[in-house]
Structure formats: structure tokens, C-alpha cells
Design a protein around this motif. Structure first.
Motif, PDB file in Angstrom:
ATOM      1  N   ALA A   1       0.838  -1.203   0.000  1.00  0.00           N
ATOM      2  CA  ALA A   1       0.000   0.000   0.000  1.00  0.00           C
ATOM      3  C   ALA A   1       0.866   1.242   0.000  1.00  0.00           C
ATOM      4  N   GLY A   2       0.323   2.302  -0.587  1.00  0.00           N
ATOM      5  CA  GLY A   2       0.999   3.583  -0.597  1.00  0.00           C
ATOM      6  C   GLY A   2       0.063   4.683  -0.149  1.00  0.00           C
ATOM      7  N   ILE A   3       0.625   5.671   0.525  1.00  0.00           N
ATOM      8  CA  ILE A   3      -0.131   6.834   0.984  1.00  0.00           C
ATOM      9  C   ILE A   3       0.584   8.073   0.450  1.00  0.00           C
ATOM     10  N   ALA A   4      -0.135   8.893  -0.306  1.00  0.00           N
ATOM     11  CA  ALA A   4       0.417  10.146  -0.816  1.00  0.00           C
ATOM     12  C   ALA A   4       0.043  11.265   0.138  1.00  0.00           C
ATOM     13  N   LEU A   5       1.043  11.937   0.675  1.00  0.00           N
ATOM     14  CA  LEU A   5       0.819  13.048   1.595  1.00  0.00           C
ATOM     15  C   LEU A   5       0.762  14.359   0.818  1.00  0.00           C
TER      16      LEU A   5
END
Length: 437
Positions: A371-375
Motif C-alpha cells: 500500500a501507498g499513501i500520498a501526503l
């Protein structure tokens, strides 16, 4: 020599003799790691949501992997790969080939000391293949920006990670970098699906403009940490396969991060139904028990370069690494961890859904147990990945921070062990949300 303190110490540069990865960080001493948890010597525990450097596949502390390494150390700890083979090497290679799709049935495996070395090997293999085919002009590798393939000079030359490349640009070979299929932050400023995967045409043009000097196209079937582990449209990889086949150049799939079941298939390229000519593996292949990587070459590639592949490492084909690879692959097979990663995708997505209401989050995505989270940029109410990782650390959660492209927000990548209990996935979601407070 300075004695190691008996009390639970904190270590920091320059007080220690260690040249740390991060010279600004204060380090705790890890004492024990089991499953998805790491414990410091004072009893503090962290839920490892990223597997260190996105590496742990079968979980920390598997006694059967430790035993496999110990047994091999007792029997044959080291022989040179140009002088001997070992049962561990033969069995690990056979088990790896058996784990792959049918297109790789007669493939050949080159075991390396790590993922970066596997990329270097693949680059040299592509060049040797071109020479063997009577094309000495073919020496360039087309790859993507953003993208990351390792920290040696050869791997950096084909990596589209500007911050890591910048200090060493005078040392890097000139390789074509084209726009990656990174839909959340499209390098071309387009939107999918209206764009009709325009970035795939970039690969076509790069191969064509190379005027016959391209030896291979190197892709990440699921984008790596530099793009937050995003799974691009499957048409992109299919288009790259068509382009390389028509041009008579090789397709190299860098599956160092995405391979060994991470995305719910043994290879991430299986989602698109594409088989590359060369596959590069690492990280989950040894589950972090030892450094190790592998290059898988289709038989026609291996046959073309034999016996002229002039390449090797002191520690390639290492017996103990091979024993660890063999045991990790056995666990992945026997515990059906590839299918497990696929079955937990919805639970992982559910655990992350509350992030959609967090103002500092620009977006997030899940494929299998990646999973990836873009801030958002700090100027738009976000925070840096390092700041967020520090906040998560304080809440007993380990995440992998990645600096984003200039002017855009940073990224956080999650890759828990494929063995992680469902309840721990939910706990990752709770601690992530708490880290934003």
C-alpha cells in the motif's frame, strides 16, 4: 574497543563507531523480532507495517529459516560459484522456477548478493544478449521516472529518482528515462483512462529515438517505493511487451519489491498477463534473513549468452543464501502465502479507508499486501514523510517514508509480512490514523 553498555542504550553519531544510514537519528537497540513485531531491549514493541525496507515476506524470526541457514553453514558455508554448485543452490533454483508462471518453465536462475546486484546483472545480461545477437550498437536501457532500481552506479543510471542521482550524475551512464505510469501524480499531467495510457507511447518513442541503440526496456510492473507502490494500468505493461517484441529488444521486469507474492500473485506482472524476458527478484526472496537477490532469464536469453556472459560476484550463488531462499520459497508455497496476500487485500483496504477523511492525505492505494499513501505538500496542510514516520514510531508503528518529487507531497509505503494476522492489519489502520493527530 569500547565495551557495549549493559543498560538499554541509545546510540547516535558520532558517539558510536557505526557509520549509520541516518546520521541525524538516535537509534534504539532491536533485541527480538517475531512475526510482524520488533522489540527493543527495554521491552518497547513496534508493529512492523513496512517489513523494514519493504523486505519481510514470511515474517520475522522463522526458526525453520534460521535452521536452514545453520545447517548449510555447518555443511558448506562458502564455495566460489565458478568452482562448485551445491544442493541448496540447485534446489533453490528449481523451487523458484516452479513458483513462476508456465512461461518460465525452463528458465535459468542467477543468484546474487542482493536486489541491486540483480539489477546490475540484468543490465549486463541485456548488453551481452545484444552482442551475442550481432548488435554491438545496443547498449542503452530505457526506464521510467519516477522509478528506482538500486544504489550502485549502474542501477542509479536507470533509476528515475532525481534526489538520489544528483550527487553522482557525472559518474552515471546516459540512459533514456520516460514518464512512469504513475496515475495519482501523472508526470504528463493527464488523467486515466481519458489519457489512453499515453505514457506507454513514451516507451515506443524512446525505443524508436534510440536509433537502434536500445538493448532493453526496464519496468516495475508495480511501481516501487519512489512512486508509493502504485499498481499502474495493466495496459501499460502489455504495451511495453509489444514494443520490445516488435523492436527485438528485451523486456526486464524489476520485481525486487513486488515479487514473491507481495501483490497477490507470485509476480506482479502476472496481473497483466505479461512474461518478461528477464525478471529481477530480491527483498522477499530471502525475507531479510540474509541479503540476496536473483535474476531469472528465459531459456532463449540464457542460451544466447552462453558461454560469453562475463560477469560474477564473490558472493553470487552463495550456499547459505541459497538455503535461505529455498526455505523461504518452501514456506511461501506450503503456507499458500501468495493466495493469502490476495485474500487480505480487501481487509487491508478496509483498514486504510479512514485515511480518506484525513486532510493531510492526498490519496492512497492497495494491491495485495502493498500500500501507498500520498501526503499533501507541507504548504497545503500536509507533512513530510519523515515527520509522519516519526509520529508513527511514537505510536509503535513502523512505516517506510519516501521523499516525493519536488513541489509535490511525500509518500509512505506499507508492506507488512504476508503472514500478518488480520487483526494486526486493523491495528495498522488505527495506529496510522492516530499518527496524523
Amino acid at each position: 574497543m569500547t565495551a557495549f553498555p549493559e543498560e538499554a542504550p541509545f546510540f547516535r553519531y558520532p558517539d558510536s563507531s557505526v557509520f549509520y544510514r541516518d546520521l541525524e537519528r538516535t537509534y534504539r537497540v532491536a533485541k527480538r523480532a517475531v512475526g510482524a513485531w520488533i522489540e527493543a531491549d527495554d521491552g518497547s514493541r513496534w508493529l512492523d507495517a513496512c517489513g523494514g525496507a519493504l523486505t519481510i515476506s514470511v515474517g520475522h524470526g522463522r526458526p525453520e529459516v534460521v535452521q536452514a541457514a545453520a545447517d548449510q553453514l555447518t555443511d558448506v558455508a562458502y564455495v566460489h560459484g565458478a568452482q562448485f554448485t551445491t544442493a541448496a543452490m540447485e534446489e533453490a533454483a528449481a523451487l523458484l522456477v516452479d513458483s513462476l508462471p508456465p512461461a518460465y518453465r525452463d528458465a535459468k536462475v542467477y543468484l546474487t548478493p542482493g536486489g541491486t546486484e540483480a539489477v546490475e546483472t540484468a543490465i549486463k545480461l541485456a548488453r551481452t544478449h545484444a552482442l551475442a545477437g550481432g548488435h554491438p550498437e545496443r547498449h542503452r536501457i530505457v526506464s521510467q521516472r519516477p522509478g528506482y532500481h538500486g544504489n550502485t552506479l549502474g542501477a542509479l543510471a536507470v533509476s528515475g529518482r532525481d534526489a538520489l542521482r544528483a550527487p553522482y550524475l557525472p559518474l552515471l551512464a546516459d540512459m533514456p528515462l520516460v514518464a512512469a505510469p504513475w496515475c495519482p501524480r501523472c508526470p504528463l499531467g493527464l488523467r486515466y483512462p481519458e489519457c489512453e495510457v499515453a505514457c506507454a507511447s513514451e516507451v515506443d518513442r524512446a525505443v524508436e529515438s534510440a536509433a537502434g541503440s536500445a538493448a532493453a526496456v526496464l519496468v516495475e510492473p508495480v511501481l516501487g517505493a519512489s512512486a508509493g507502490g502504485f499498481a499502474p494500468p495493466e495496459d501499460y505493461l502489455r504495451s511495453a511487451r509489444r514494443t520490445t517484441a516488435e523492436a527485438g529488444v528485451l523486456l526486464i521486469a524489476d520485481e525486487v519489491l513486488s515479487g514473491c507474492g507481495r501483490t497477490g500473485r507470485f509476480l506482479a506482472s502476472e496481473h497483466a498477463g505479461v512474461d518478461a524476458d528477464i525478471v529481477v527478484l530480491g527483498k522477499g526472496l530471502t525475507s531479510g534473513f540474509l541479503p540476496g537477490g536473483a535474476v531469472v532469464a528465459k531459456p532463449e536469453v540464457a542460451e544466447a549468452v552462453a558461454p560469453d556472459f562475463r560477469h560474477g560476484f564473490t558472493f553470487s550463488h552463495h550456499p547459505v543464501v541459497a538455503a535461505v531462499v529455498r526455505e523461504v520459497l518452501r514456506i511461501i508455497r506450503d503456507e499458500e502465502l501468495v493466495a493469502r496476500a490476495a485474500s487480505l487485500e480487501d481487509a487491508f483496504r478496509t483498514a486504510l479507508e479512514p485515511l480518506g477523511g484525513e486532510p493531510a492525505v492526498e490519496g492512497w492505494w492497495v494491491r495485495g499486501l502493498l500500500a501507498g499513501i500520498a501526503l499533501r505538500p507541507e504548504s497545503a496542510g500536509g507533512r513530510s514523510a519523515r515527520q509522519f514516520a516519526a509520529s508513527a514510531w511514537e505510536r509503535g508503528l513502523l512505516v517506510y517514508p519516501v521523499g516525493g518529487p519536488e513541489g509535490q507531497g511525500d509518500l509512505v509505503v506499507l508492506a507488512p509480512p504476508l503472514t500478518i494476522p488480520r487483526d494486526d492489519l486493523a491495528e495498522i489502520g488505527r495506529r496510522l490514523l492516530s499518527a496524523f493527530s
